[in-house]
Write an enzyme that holds these catalytic residues in place. Structure first.
Site, PDB file in Angstrom:
ATOM      1  N   ILE A  16       8.741  -5.384   1.750  1.00  0.00           N
ATOM      2  CA  ILE A  16       8.733  -6.806   2.509  1.00  0.00           C
ATOM      3  C   ILE A  16       7.638  -7.683   1.769  1.00  0.00           C
ATOM      4  O   ILE A  16       7.526  -8.977   2.091  1.00  0.00           O
ATOM      5  CB  ILE A  16       8.610  -7.180   4.072  1.00  0.00           C
ATOM      6  N   GLY A  17       6.642  -7.332   1.085  1.00  0.00           N
ATOM      7  CA  GLY A  17       5.544  -7.934   0.640  1.00  0.00           C
ATOM      8  C   GLY A  17       4.637  -7.067  -0.491  1.00  0.00           C
ATOM      9  O   GLY A  17       4.790  -5.928  -0.357  1.00  0.00           O
ATOM     10  N   VAL A  18       4.165  -7.874  -1.408  1.00  0.00           N
ATOM     11  CA  VAL A  18       3.279  -7.143  -2.268  1.00  0.00           C
ATOM     12  C   VAL A  18       1.811  -8.087  -2.582  1.00  0.00           C
ATOM     13  O   VAL A  18       1.759  -9.343  -2.406  1.00  0.00           O
ATOM     14  CB  VAL A  18       3.747  -7.070  -3.894  1.00  0.00           C
ATOM     15  N   GLY A  20      -2.672  -7.937  -3.423  1.00  0.00           N
ATOM     16  CA  GLY A  20      -3.542  -7.445  -4.650  1.00  0.00           C
ATOM     17  C   GLY A  20      -3.860  -6.031  -4.671  1.00  0.00           C
ATOM     18  O   GLY A  20      -3.953  -5.340  -5.568  1.00  0.00           O
ATOM     19  N   THR A  21      -3.933  -5.345  -3.400  1.00  0.00           N
ATOM     20  CA  THR A  21      -4.261  -3.869  -3.221  1.00  0.00           C
ATOM     21  C   THR A  21      -3.193  -3.097  -2.803  1.00  0.00           C
ATOM     22  O   THR A  21      -3.260  -1.846  -3.091  1.00  0.00           O
ATOM     23  CB  THR A  21      -5.565  -3.994  -2.426  1.00  0.00           C
ATOM     24  N   VAL A  23       1.303  -2.483  -1.133  1.00  0.00           N
ATOM     25  CA  VAL A  23       2.533  -2.925  -0.946  1.00  0.00           C
ATOM     26  C   VAL A  23       3.054  -2.862   0.579  1.00  0.00           C
ATOM     27  O   VAL A  23       2.502  -1.860   1.058  1.00  0.00           O
ATOM     28  CB  VAL A  23       3.604  -2.143  -1.829  1.00  0.00           C
ATOM     29  N   VAL A  24       3.797  -3.769   1.164  1.00  0.00           N
ATOM     30  CA  VAL A  24       3.812  -3.639   2.424  1.00  0.00           C
ATOM     31  C   VAL A  24       5.362  -3.470   2.731  1.00  0.00           C
ATOM     32  O   VAL A  24       6.415  -4.187   2.067  1.00  0.00           O
ATOM     33  CB  VAL A  24       3.847  -5.153   3.220  1.00  0.00           C
ATOM     34  N   LYS A  39       1.459  -0.753   5.308  1.00  0.00           N
ATOM     35  CA  LYS A  39       0.772  -1.245   4.091  1.00  0.00           C
ATOM     36  C   LYS A  39       0.435   0.036   3.392  1.00  0.00           C
ATOM     37  O   LYS A  39      -0.475   0.807   3.978  1.00  0.00           O
ATOM     38  CB  LYS A  39      -0.350  -2.139   4.470  1.00  0.00           C
ATOM     39  N   ASP A 143       9.314 -17.456  15.079  1.00  0.00           N
ATOM     40  CA  ASP A 143      10.254 -18.285  15.456  1.00  0.00           C
ATOM     41  C   ASP A 143       9.894 -19.233  16.641  1.00  0.00           C
ATOM     42  O   ASP A 143      10.350 -20.508  16.939  1.00  0.00           O
ATOM     43  CB  ASP A 143      11.412 -17.877  15.763  1.00  0.00           C
TER      44      ASP A 143
END
Length: 657
Positions: A16-18, A20-21, A23-24, A39, A143
């Site tokens: 779901i995300g990358v 600098g240190t 990956v999530v 993470k 939301d």
């Protein structure tokens, strides 16, 4: 990583995300049956043992803070060479995505979002945590417009060394504070600067400093004045405009000093909101323009102003001046550069001089840019650590610097002596810079924080951080504390810490699994059986099964499992459902004409003259037909029950005894 199960617990589902240190990933906590965010540290960082150690330690420190506007950290661990942090999973969008979708954000939402972000920072700062990477990418918006600040897991505990000594750039150049770019030690005011950049972006849809490379962007943070946000968005109230500009002051001492001050200011901005269109047009002289541009209404000793915007007075001017001559701000003739052109020229000269004259120490350990040591107005911070407060103050003032005591802290150093200073000793700074120091209170005792509720790994990390040792670790069942987390500690919270002391922990094994005997409910109705089983602590699964015995209709005819099982186990009960046409297994009478009286008879559906002769048993309806020796029942044959309970089929349909 997709499909991997970390530590036999966290099943990775999707990326779901990358950053600098790290990956999530979105993952399922198979123990607690809930979604979490995991993470995972990137491979290139796992080779650096010091970085990994600090990554875990700082995440453990951040796990202490629990706030409605901060993403909670649940666990810190490793599985082989995979180092990870487990965090609260937040369904929503990043603030960055909202800005991209909407451009600038309307005033009321800016105030709402900014207030929630400031509350998160205020809580973290009071607990000794500086984020150091505040940016809209790290701010989630649900939301329901609830703000959740994430990434405290790689933040720096303010009383510990930074993790940025790895020669890896951590963070985003667009949101770096000037002190981060220069490699100067940071405190909570670096978060306030980055917060101001986020506020600027919410209000205008743009960041104040942008360029082709991180180096160029960092230069702008250090040297350039930001375009006032209300020049990009005329709807921004003057009070909010001033607040943003104060947050992004170059010098930390000119910003708000803590997030609580920001909360007060946000309240004032909201309560005193007046649209600029309601003000009368007014003519302002240069002094007024200058005061509007500087939120503190003062000139810093190393700044001069051109049309209200600050420039470093040490940079080359268009015309040489005598040493004591006042700056020539007055524009003469048509051949003079316009304010914007001059700004561009000065900025380009600054870039050329710095790129040519600096070493460009491009690492986060030493800073992206070190201060220019060739500046004639620079002085070194004297060596004052270990000196008494009065002696340190004298040396600082002799160096044409200002002295300020920030706090009196517990320390092993003699009472009344300097423990730390900022900027660091021997750092070259501008003349007149404030040197902030901590003074030893002489009391080395610290109190033990609460470890209850922390994952065991996080508790161990904190114990080590305080210079203590982990003693006995026992396990107990708990209905309230999640498996693997601390139930209790000894000594308890608030006890004085002595270096090397032993701290015992009790760790939760989760809820106790209790066993019980499944009560027999054969012959009970469905409702009665369900009630008995539920009262005994079992779940119930009801199924139905066709039977040809009317006596079994509506009652339990099967039950499983039975015996001694775990409480909470689901017990299946099978309820009989009478069906006279239910198919029975074929019999094996071999034509002997006799059947057991307890067997069932399938009635002849083609005739209604089957009956039991007088004096015979009335159970003939529960008996099976006996076929003739050739294994067939002649068509049209009648079935008649006999007194001895046996039934035979004859070709002419008459029953015989």
């Amino acid at each position: 990583m997709i499909g991997t199960v970390l530590s036999n617990r966290y099943k990775i589902e999707e990326e779901i995300g990358v950053g600098g240190t790290a990956v999530v990933y979105k993952a399922m906590d198979t123990l607690l049956n809930r979604h979490v965010a995991v993470k995972v540290l990137k491979h290139e960082f796992t080779e650096d043992e010091e970085f990994v150690f600090k990554f875990k330690r700082e995440a453990s420190a951040a796990a202490r803070i629990a706030n409605a506007n901060i993403v909670n950290i649940y666990d810190v661990g490793a599985d082989g060479n995979v180092n990870y942090i487990v965090m609260e999973y937040v369904a929503g969008k990043t603030l960055k995505k909202l800005i991209k979708e909407n451009g600038k954000i309307e005033f009321n939402k800016i105030i709402d979002y900014a207030t929630q972000i400031a509350k998160a920072l205020n809580f973290a700062h009071k607990n000794g945590i500086v984020h150091r990477d505040i940016k809209p990418h790290n701010i989630m918006v649900t939301d329901d417009d609830i703000i959740k600040v994430t990434d405290f897991g790689i933040a720096k505990a303010s009383n510990e060394s930074t993790i940025t000594t790895t020669n890896k750039v951590v963070g985003s150049a667009h949101y770096l504070s000037p002190e981060q770019a220069q490699g100067i030690p940071v405190d909570c005011r670096t978060d306030i600067y980055s917060f101001g950049i986020v506020l600027y972006e919410m209000a205008t849809g743009k960041v104040p400093y942008d360029a082709d490379t991180p180096v160029s962007i960092a230069l702008k943070h250090i040297q350039d004045a930001a375009v006032p946000p209300n020049e990009l968005n005329k709807d921004i109230p003057i009070a909010l405009n001033k607040m943003i500009l104060r947050c992004i002051e170059k010098k930390p001492e000119n910003r708000y000093q803590n997030a609580n001050e920001i909360l007060d200011e946000l309240s004032n901005v909201k309560n005193n909101y007046v649209n600029d269109d309601e003000e009368f047009t007014r003519v302002m002289d240069p002094a007024q323009i200058q005061n509007e541009s500087n939120p503190n209404n003062k000139l810093d000793n190393d700044d001069t102003y051109y049309n209200g915007e600050p420039y470093n007075k040490e940079q080359p001017q268009e015309e040489p001046q005598e040493e004591n001559e006042e700056p020539k701000n007055k524009i003469k003739g048509n051949n003079m550069l316009s304010g914007k052109a001059k700004k561009a020229l000065v900025a380009s000269i600054i870039v050329v001089l710095i790129l040519a004259g600096s070493a460009l120490a491009f690492s986060m350990g030493s800073g992206i840019f070190k201060p220019n040591s060739n500046s004639v107005s620079k002085v070194k911070v004297p060596k004052i650590i270990g000196l008494s407060e009065s002696d340190a103050k004298g040396k600082v003032e002799d160096a044409k610097l200002k002295f300020q005591v920030v706090d009196r802290v517990k320390s092993s150093k003699p009472k009344g002596t300097v423990v730390t200073c900022y900027p660091n000793e021997d750092t070259e700074v501008d003349s007149g810079t404030v040197v902030r120091v901590d003074i030893s209170s002489g009391d080395t005792d610290q109190t033990l924080p609460s470890l209850v509720g922390l994952p065991e790994s996080a508790a161990r990390a904190q114990i080590k951080q305080y210079g203590c040792n982990v003693g006995s670790v026992t396990q107990e069942y708990s209905d309230d504390v999640a498996q693997g987390n601390v139930i209790s500690q000894s000594p308890s919270e608030g006890s004085q810490i002595k270096k090397g002391m032993t701290i015992d922990l009790v760790i939760s094994r989760g809820p106790e699994v209790k066993k019980a005997t499944v009560p027999s409910v054969y012959g009970k109705t469905s409702d009665s059986a369900s009630s008995i089983l539920q009262n005994a602590g079992f779940g119930v699964n009801v199924q139905n099964k066709d039977v040809t015995n009317a006596d079994q209709n509506g009652i339990v005819i099967e039950e499983y499992p039975n015996g001694y099982v775990n409480k909470g186990t689901t017990v299946t009960i099978v309820i009989g459902r009478f069906n006279s046409t239910a198919v029975q297994p074929p019999n094996n009478n071999n034509g002997n004409g006799n059947q057991n009286q307890n067997q069932n008879k399938t009635p002849d559906t083609n005739h209604d003259d089957s009956k039991a002769p007088t004096g015979g048993n009335n159970d003939n309806q529960n008996q099976n037909n006996t076929t003739n020796p050739n294994g067939t029942q002649p068509a049209g044959g009648n079935v008649t029950g006999t007194g001895n309970g046996n039934v035979t089929n004859t070709p002419n349909g008459t029953g015989q005894k």
